[in-house]
Enzyme design. Structure first.
Site, PDB file in Angstrom:
ATOM      1  N   LEU A   1      41.642  34.452  47.459  1.00 13.54           N
ATOM      2  CA  LEU A   1      42.565  35.637  47.926  1.00 13.54           C
ATOM      3  C   LEU A   1      42.140  36.856  46.850  1.00 13.54           C
ATOM      4  O   LEU A   1      43.031  36.773  45.696  1.00 13.54           O
ATOM      5  CB  LEU A   1      43.778  35.299  47.948  1.00 13.54           C
ATOM      6  CG  LEU A   1      45.023  36.228  48.463  1.00 13.54           C
ATOM      7  CD1 LEU A   1      44.555  37.011  49.473  1.00 13.54           C
ATOM      8  CD2 LEU A   1      46.417  35.787  48.245  1.00 13.54           C
ATOM      9  N   ALA A   2      41.325  37.554  46.769  1.00 11.28           N
ATOM     10  CA  ALA A   2      40.907  38.618  45.789  1.00 11.28           C
ATOM     11  C   ALA A   2      41.963  39.792  46.230  1.00 11.28           C
ATOM     12  O   ALA A   2      42.144  40.090  47.063  1.00 11.28           O
ATOM     13  CB  ALA A   2      39.527  39.122  46.019  1.00 11.28           C
ATOM     14  N   HIS A   3      42.251  40.162  44.896  1.00  6.78           N
ATOM     15  CA  HIS A   3      43.248  41.353  45.064  1.00  6.78           C
ATOM     16  C   HIS A   3      43.577  41.858  43.793  1.00  6.78           C
ATOM     17  O   HIS A   3      43.224  41.355  42.821  1.00  6.78           O
ATOM     18  CB  HIS A   3      44.624  40.887  45.523  1.00  6.78           C
ATOM     19  CG  HIS A   3      45.521  39.913  44.768  1.00  6.78           C
ATOM     20  ND1 HIS A   3      44.964  38.680  44.622  1.00  6.78           N
ATOM     21  CD2 HIS A   3      46.461  39.956  44.108  1.00  6.78           C
ATOM     22  CE1 HIS A   3      45.811  37.879  43.839  1.00  6.78           C
ATOM     23  NE2 HIS A   3      46.722  38.822  43.347  1.00  6.78           N
ATOM     24  N   ALA A   4      44.241  43.276  43.636  1.00  7.87           N
ATOM     25  CA  ALA A   4      44.465  43.831  42.575  1.00  7.87           C
ATOM     26  C   ALA A   4      45.729  44.465  42.671  1.00  7.87           C
ATOM     27  O   ALA A   4      46.355  44.402  43.771  1.00  7.87           O
ATOM     28  CB  ALA A   4      43.521  45.009  42.037  1.00  7.87           C
TER      29      ALA A   4
END
Lengths: 151, 90
Positions: free
Chosen positions: A67-70
Site C-alpha cells: 500500500l504505497a502512499h505519502a
C-alpha cells in the site's frame, strides 16, 4: 460490493503485468499511474519512495500487497487510487509479506480523507482472496470490479 | 482504554489497523478508543495507552513502555488481530 467513498479508477491508473526491476521501480510505476490519472503530480512518486526509505517496507501490509502512499501535500491534487500488478513479484524486504504482486498507490487530499480511504480499502482486503484476484486480473474493468469502484 | 496504532505517516497502515482493531474490539465487547498516530506523536500519546498495534519496523521507535506492544503481520487478517488482542487484554 460498492465502495463509493473510494475515488474512481480510470484506465490511466491501472497498469497490469508491469515489469519492475525492484521495489523502487514498482512504486515509481504506481506513482506515474497516479500522476497520469491527474490525482497527483510526478513528485508524489518521490514522496512514496521516501516513505519506504525512511520507515522501511511496512507498506507491505498483507502477503503480496504493498500500500504505497505519502502524506497529503501540494503534490496531491485530489484523492486518487492506482493499481499496478507485477509480471514478476518483487521483494520489498518485508519479513512476512514478500514478495509483492500488487501495488496499490493511494493519495488523499487531506489526512482525514486519507484515513477514510484506507478504511474503505480495509473493507476490500479483509476478503483474503482480493490480492490474488487483483494479481490475476486481465483487464482494468476486472480490477474495478474487485475494488467496487467506477472508471 | 486507549489503544494506539502506529505507522510511518499516521494516516495509512495505522488507519487500516485502527478500523480492523475497532471491528475486533466490538466483536470482543471491549470498550476502547483507538488512535492512529505516527512516531512523532508517540511521546504525547503513549502515557495512558494500554496497547500499541504496529508493524515490525516500528517496534524500536517505541522504546520503553508499560503498554503491550503487538506486532501485526497481516494488517487485513482480523483473526490474527483478534488472537493477539485477546492475549494482550487477557
Amino acid at each position: 460490493m460498492d465502495h463509493t467513498a473510494l475515488p474512481a479508477l480510470p484506465d490511466d491508473a491501472v497498469v497490469l503485468r508491469a515489469r519492475a526491476r525492484d521495489w523502487r521501480d514498482a512504486v515509481e510505476i504506481s506513482g506515474r499511474a497516479l500522476a497520469a490519472s491527474g490525482a497527483t503530480d510526478a513528485g508524489y512518486a518521490v514522496d512514496m519512495v521516501r516513505m519506504i526509505e525512511e520507515h522501511g517496507p511496512y507498506v507491505v501490509v498483507a502477503p503480496g500487497l504493498a500500500l504505497a502512499h505519502a502524506r497529503p501535500g501540494p503534490a496531491v491534487h485530489r484523492d486518487g487510487l492506482a493499481i499496478v500488478t507485477l509480471a514478476d513479484p518483487v521483494p520489498f524486504g518485508h519479513p512476512y509479506n514478500d514478495p509483492v504482486r500488487v501495488v496499490l498507490a493511494l493519495a488523499g487530499a487531506s489526512s482525514a480523507r486519507h484515513l477514510q480511504l484506507v478504511a474503505e480499502i480495509a473493507n476490500i482486503f479483509n476478503d483474503s482472496d482480493a490480492v490474488a484476484s487483483l494479481a490475476d486480473a486481465a483487464t482494468a474493468d476486472e480490477v474495478r470490479g474487485i475494488l467496487g469502484v467506477g472508471a | 482504554m486507549k489503544i494506539l496504532t502506529l505507522c510511518g505517516a499516521g494516516i495509512g497502515t495505522s488507519g487500516i489497523l485502527k478500523v480492523n482493531a475497532e471491528r475486533v474490539l466490538q466483536r470482543l465487547g471491549v470498550d476502547a478508543r483507538v488512535v492512529a498516530i505516527d512516531a512523532s506523536m508517540l511521546e504525547s500519546e503513549l502515557d495512558d495507552a494500554q496497547v500499541i498495534l504496529t508493524g515490525p519496523e516500528f517496534v524500536d521507535a517505541i522504546g520503553q513502555t508499560f503498554a503491550d506492544v503487538i506486532v501485526v503481520e497481516n494488517y487485513f487478517d482480523t483473526a490474527e488481530l483478534q488472537r493477539k488482542l485477546e492475549v494482550a487484554l487477557g
